[in-house]
Design a protein around this motif. Structure first.
Motif, PDB file in Angstrom:
ATOM      1  N   ALA A 249     -19.221 -12.418 -17.097  1.00 22.85           N
ATOM      2  CA  ALA A 249     -17.897 -12.138 -17.654  1.00 22.85           C
ATOM      3  C   ALA A 249     -17.165 -11.137 -16.774  1.00 22.85           C
ATOM      4  N   LYS A 250     -15.832 -11.318 -16.707  1.00 19.70           N
ATOM      5  CA  LYS A 250     -15.003 -10.399 -15.937  1.00 19.70           C
ATOM      6  C   LYS A 250     -13.764 -10.060 -16.749  1.00 19.70           C
ATOM      7  N   THR A 251     -13.231  -8.875 -16.521  1.00 16.84           N
ATOM      8  CA  THR A 251     -11.972  -8.546 -17.170  1.00 16.84           C
ATOM      9  C   THR A 251     -10.831  -9.214 -16.412  1.00 16.84           C
ATOM     10  N   GLN A 252      -9.724  -9.397 -17.114  1.00 13.99           N
ATOM     11  CA  GLN A 252      -8.533  -9.989 -16.503  1.00 13.99           C
ATOM     12  C   GLN A 252      -7.500  -8.909 -16.269  1.00 13.99           C
ATOM     13  N   ASN A 253      -6.544  -9.214 -15.441  1.00 12.34           N
ATOM     14  CA  ASN A 253      -5.355  -8.383 -15.310  1.00 12.34           C
ATOM     15  C   ASN A 253      -5.681  -6.943 -14.915  1.00 12.34           C
TER      16      ASN A 253
ATOM     17  N   PHE B  86     -21.253  -8.019 -16.668  1.00 11.08           N
ATOM     18  CA  PHE B  86     -19.871  -7.722 -17.011  1.00 11.08           C
ATOM     19  C   PHE B  86     -19.266  -6.981 -15.824  1.00 11.08           C
ATOM     20  N   ASN B  87     -18.275  -7.580 -15.214  1.00 11.43           N
ATOM     21  CA  ASN B  87     -17.692  -7.043 -13.976  1.00 11.43           C
ATOM     22  C   ASN B  87     -18.782  -6.739 -12.949  1.00 11.43           C
ATOM     23  N   GLY B  88     -19.762  -7.653 -12.874  1.00  5.88           N
ATOM     24  CA  GLY B  88     -20.798  -7.533 -11.859  1.00  5.88           C
ATOM     25  C   GLY B  88     -21.980  -6.669 -12.259  1.00  5.88           C
ATOM     26  N   LYS B  89     -21.853  -5.949 -13.363  1.00  9.97           N
ATOM     27  CA  LYS B  89     -22.924  -5.061 -13.788  1.00  9.97           C
ATOM     28  C   LYS B  89     -23.827  -5.814 -14.766  1.00  9.97           C
ATOM     29  N   THR B  90     -25.146  -5.708 -14.564  1.00  9.37           N
ATOM     30  CA  THR B  90     -26.074  -6.414 -15.442  1.00  9.37           C
ATOM     31  C   THR B  90     -26.348  -5.586 -16.692  1.00  9.37           C
TER      32      THR B  90
END
Lengths: 1006, 97
Positions: free
Chosen positions: A97-101, A23-27
């Motif tokens: 997964a990544k956050t948007q905006n 999530f945002n690069g963090k495992t």
């Protein structure tokens, strides 16, 4: 990383299967059975995004499709999609997964400055600010696009494949909660063909989150498992999991998106399966069991991470065994909200208090909570919250009797979780899409389905406003039984009892759409109505102050409910707030329109396999392979590939076309004309039929003769042209332009069937039955004579005559007609012999230097003769009189379009008329489409006379030639017109007769 | 998407059909006797009722036959379909506000 917020036991997760994701690069880790949202919460992560306009920190609000905040960019370029709702993403190993905006990161977001500037970003901000000056729009747009993006699109083409499928069934059941399952069972037991659609990967709906419910005296999930097992056994039942019914069209036609492999780790995706599949479903009966969505309470600063729906908190605790916090405040206006308080307490979460907006905290669950010793603050409300990236405190104060004010600044309560319940909203989206009307239920404070517009449609369970479990089961069972019976299926044997359960709803309740604070709305805090689009109660009030009244206008102006979640959470609150402000009731304000899709769908499913070569059929002529072998460049004409020109080594298009044009006039050219439309017309009334269809007369055309015909629409405008020949007394063959073959046939059929059914006429399309090759030029007769038995002398086969015989030993129809102005023969042979005859002509024609020419040279040759091309010289607003073709319009008989030609408008002197143009500089070639003016002004706009329709370099005239449609053109012969070009030059031309070459037609009749 | 009852083929998907506008507009027998206004009325003007509308369809990607249908323009239910040249069947009156 440890899942610190995972409960030690319980939940419908598989603890034996650890799943790793980023999530945002963090495992991070979760378990099989988790959603992305539950796995994030298990790791203590609430902050998952920044809001659209103010870039405020936002958390997970819901546990379903209604999620406004936790929008996720899933996967990596090129396999990436935006706007996935975290609660609906099934966790798999390797998920990214990544956050948007958020920029540069969700933790530190530069755009959050907007929050500080929010006074300057009111409703309609874009409309008000980015209007003037118009010249700045390009700059504004750049800024708005950067700021407004919800997610990013992939930069490369989608590497996945998608499928489309059609299906039919007797009974479609949408939603596999208790009502849907009961309906599916009842319908399927009768033997009906049933499709059961469920958006989740597991059946059960609300029962997945309510482990204490019982059906028929057993735990509800046991009943669900038994129901699924029974349905799976029935041969006529299909269960579609991970499938969203996103659209409901007329006559029970529905769109479904099935996520086939989205839930699998990339390495486990079977190669033979599409990523997603579009189901286009037609069904006789529909049972909508789409459930309900809990409505939030709109209090001040209700958007901090850690503030979520009460029922969502229940789902995270019960279904996913996740603690959404350590210390919770529950805010409710109904008895149902206490279910969350009780479940949170049971899971070991400290429930600081239940804030109950009702004057008297009573009800089945309320009593239970009281018995368990929960602190209940009746007649009070949350009036504000604190916390930067997570809620840390709420302020609670007593409500006034009318619910519009609070007393005092409130008691501050520490918490890291605040859940709210404002009642329930039935999911009526599909019902409303199918034009069903809604009625307002005062007691339940929600819109319920009213009148259906579709035959065989039922809405059951909480989607119908029946919120009790017993009611859901009974309605589902009854609707399933009825639906099966309607299509002729009835269960055999003793009627089985409907499943039974307790029946209770979330009532009693006190309805408050806007929870007051100690400060006026819009001051000191934000009451978010639509979290995805950052629309607050203050924005709605501003829109009303500015004069908006219709809820549809308020929606568009404030953008409430216009995000990808379409206001699933916020719409009823928005309507409620508008109603209160206007002093109206909710039904008086009305409800905005529901439109597909229910949740976002990929473009991929609509494309399916219809991409690349399968996008559009390609039609080729029997001689196509020869053209390819001989280096032809092709152009698309409709779906046909036509040889455009045949460049020789070192030739560009101009050199090739000049050579082809010149060779044809000098000696001999050959054209593949197979694509021209051919319609076989037979029957005793064929000539009479042509009389009515064409502008000229056909009765007296002798057998064996050909005639050019012009066809109009009833409005008098030219529709098509072509040569029609009489093969027998009652037998004609009509040719049409390539692009119009199908429309012309449809036109003929329409008149024949609808106005003149008494005519004995039969129409057959024979375009593909014949290969057509045109040999043209002074040596055409010499060539053809060598390989045909047909007598070709001018007396035996004059211009506009036809003969039957053999060409190269193949049965052929030979028409002496010409589109080039040269001696021409159009040879038609059965399509399967086309290539053979073509090659024979090429071989024999070698001694005449036979030159294959393409469509470009054909255009030049016909333009030299002033022959029109329908669709180039005409555009649907051009009459035969405008073309100077009065000679072909019969004065005696009636025909389609004749009456329109005598309308007063048709004789206006300034109608655009076809003329020829000769540029003053013979080397200068006009651009097709160039605008023509009488007087050149300094800069546009200049009054336009018309435009250039065709323009070429004519090697045979040794100069440029052009045709144009210009106002009053026929009266302008010899006068000058000007074509200003984009680069500032002006090409001056003289209006001339459009026949540029061999005006007397001697070559034609040679 | 409509499910259209072709009188010759039965129920078929709307994509197989083309629309032909209002039904029972007969081409004038002697167009030249009509005023411009009368001709324009025949050519361009169609009624647009809220309720039952008699309209023309052609089964383009099927039997290619033209026929008439009675469709409710509010509910989109098709109450009848019948061959060209036939008097429309008696239909219940629908009223919408």
């Amino acid at each position: 990383m440890a899942q610190d917020f995972r409960l030690p036991q319980g939940g419908l997760i598989d603890r034996s299967r650890l799943v790793s994701f980023t999530f945002n690069g963090k495992t991070l880790n979760g378990f099989a059975g988790d959603s992305l949202a539950s796995a994030l919460l298990a790791n203590g992560i609430h902050l998952v995004g920044r809001s659209f306009k103010y870039h405020r920190p936002r958390g997970i609000v819901s546990a379903g499709a209604e999620e406004p905040n936790a929008l996720i960019q899933l996967g990596e370029d090129p396999r990436t999609d935006p706007n996935h709702r975290a609660p609906q993403i099934e966790l798999y190993d390797g998920l990214k997964a990544k956050t948007q905006n958020a920029w540069p990161s969700v933790e530190f977001d530069v755009g959050a400055l907007n929050n500080k500037l929010s006074r300057m970003l009111p409703a309609g901000f874009y409309y008000k600010t980015f209007m003037w000056p118009a010249a700045m729009w390009m700059k504004y747009e750049h800024f708005i696009r950067q700021a407004a993006g919800l997610g990013t699109a992939p930069t490369e083409r989608d590497p996945d494949c998608y499928d489309k499928t059609h299906a039919h069934c007797d009974v479609l059941v949408v939603g596999a909660g208790p009502a849907g399952l009961a309906a599916a069972l009842a319908a399927a037991r009768g033997g009906a063909r049933v499709i059961l659609v469920e958006q989740d990967h597991a059946l059960g709906g609300s029962l997945l989150s309510t482990p204490d419910e019982e059906i028929d005296g057993k735990p509800a999930l046991e009943w669900v498992a038994a129901a699924e097992a029974e349905l799976a056994e029935l041969p006529e039942v299909r269960i579609l999991k991970r499938t969203q019914c996103f659209a409901y069209f007329d006559h029970n036609y529905l769109g479904l998106i099935e996520k086939v492999t989205d839930h699998l780790p990339p390495v486990e995706k079977p190669e033979h399966l599409p990523r997603q599949r579009l189901w286009k479903l037609r069904t006789k009966q529909v049972v909508l069991a789409t459930g309900a969505i809990e409505r939030p309470l709109v209090f001040s600063d209700n958007d901090r991470p850690g503030i979520m729906m009460a029922n969502a908190a229940r789902t995270y605790v019960n279904r996913y065994a996740v603690k959404p916090g350590k210390r919770a405040v529950v805010f409710t206006n109904n008895d149902g909200g206490y279910a969350a308080a009780l479940d949170l307490k049971k899971a070991g979460i400290e429930v600081a208090c239940v804030v109950d907006a009702r004057a008297a905290a009573v009800g089945r669950l309320t009593d239970q909570a009281e018995a368990e010793g929960l602190r209940i603050l009746a007649d009070q409300a949350i009036i504000g919250t604190e916390g930067e990236k997570r809620v840390s405190k709420v302020r609670v104060a007593p409500l006034s009797e009318d619910g519009t004010r609070v007393f005092g600044g409130g008691e501050t309560i520490d918490c890291d979780l605040a859940v709210s319940s404002g009642g329930w909203t039935p999911v009526v989206h599909l019902f409303s899409q199918s034009k069903g009307s809604l009625r307002w239920d005062e007691d339940l404070s929600c819109y319920r389905p009213d009148k259906s517009m579709q035959a065989g449609q039922a809405v059951v369970g909480s989607a119908n406003g029946s919120f009790g479990l017993a009611g859901c089961l009974a309605e589902g069972d009854a609707a399933g039984t009825k639906a099966a019976a309607e299509v002729g299926f009835k269960a055999k044997g003793r009627k089985r009892k409907a499943p039974e359960a307790e029946d209770y709803t979330f009532l009693p309740a006190r309805w408050i759409y806007l929870v007051p604070s100690d400060k006026p709305v819009g001051h000191g805090g934000k009451h978010f109505v639509d979290q995805q689009n950052d629309v607050t109660a203050a924005d709605l009030k501003l829109a009303l102050r500015e004069g908006y009244r219709s809820i549809e206008h308020v929606k568009r102006y404030t953008t409430t409910g216009m995000g990808t979640d379409q206001g699933k959470l916020g719409n009823v609150n928005a309507i409620g707030i508008v109603a209160e402000e206007l002093g109206k009731t909710l039904p008086e304000v009305g409800v905005t329109t529901f439109r597909p899709p229910y949740t976002p769908v990929t473009f991929g499913i609509f494309a399916g396999r219809d991409v690349d070569d399968l996008l559009d059929p390609v039609r080729t002529t029997p001689m196509h392979s020869w053209h390819e072998r001989n280096g032809a460049e092709f152009e698309d004409v409709g779906q046909w590939k036509r040889a455009w020109y045949y460049p020789k080594a070192g030739e560009d298009i101009h050199a090739a076309v000049n050579r082809e044009v010149e060779a044809t006039r000098r000696s001999l050219g050959i054209l593949d004309a197979s694509t021209l439309g051919k319609i076989d017309i037979q029957g005793a009334d064929s000539a009479e039929f042509l009389n009515r269809i064409y502008t000229n007369a056909w009765s007296k055309l002798a057998v064996g003769r050909c005639r050019y015909g012009l066809m109009l629409n009833e409005d008098g405008m030219v529709m098509d042209d072509g040569v029609t020949s009489r093969l027998g007394e009652n037998h004609f063959i009509m040719t049409t332009t390539t692009g119009n073959a199908a429309p012309v046939l449809a036109h003929l059929e329409e008149w024949l069937q609808t106005e003149w059914p008494e005519l004995d006429v039969y129409l057959t399309s024979v375009t593909e039955e014949f290969a057509t090759m045109t040999i043209s030029g002074p040596n055409a007769r010499r060539l053809l004579a060598e390989i045909t038995d047909i007598e070709l002398s001018p007396n035996a086969l004059p211009h506009m005559a036809l003969a039957l015989g053999e060409v190269a030993g193949v049965p052929a129809r030979v028409f002496r007609i010409s589109f080039t102005g040269e001696l021409s023969y159009e040879i038609n042979v059965p399509a399967s012999y086309g290539l053979y005859v073509w090659q024979s002509l090429i071989r024999v024609g070698e001694k005449y230097g036979i030159t294959p020419y393409g469509t470009e040279a054909m255009h030049v040759l016909r333009a030299e003769k002033g022959f029109i091309i329908v669709g180039q010289e005409t555009d649907g607003s051009v009459t035969p009189l405008d073309l100077g073709m009065d000679w072909i319009v019969s004065k005696k008989k009636d025909f389609i379009g004749k009456r329109s030609l005598t309308r007063s408008d048709m004789s206006k002197p300034d109608r655009k008329q076809l003329v020829g143009l000769l540029t003053d500089d013979p080397k200068s070639v006009l651009e097709e489409g160039a605008a023509l003016v009488e007087t050149v002004l300094d800069k546009p706009p200049m009054p336009m006379l018309g435009h250039v329709t065709s323009s070429y370099w004519s090697p045979n005239c040794g100069r440029s030639i052009a045709m144009a449609l210009i106002k009053g053109g026929q009266a302008r012969m010899g006068m000058k017109v000007h074509a200003p070009t984009a680069d500032g030059r002006v090409i001056t031309c003289t209006v001339a007769d459009p026949v540029f070459f061999d005006k007397d037609g001697e070559r034609l009749r040679a | 998407m409509l499910l259209i009852p072709c009188p010759y083929c039965g129920n078929r998907e709307e994509v197989e059909f083309s629309y032909g506008g209002e039904a029972h507009i007969e081409r004038p027998k002697e167009p030249e006797r009509l005023s411009d206004a009368e001709w324009a009325d025949y050519l361009f003007m169609q009624t647009n009722p809220k309720g039952i509308f008699l309209e023309r369809w052609v089964h383009t990607h099927g039997c290619r036959r033209w026929f008439n249908a009675a469709r409710d323009t509010v509910s989109y239910q098709i109450l009848a379909s019948y061959p060209m040249g036939i008097t429309p069947p008696k239909l219940p009156k629908t009223t919408y506000l």
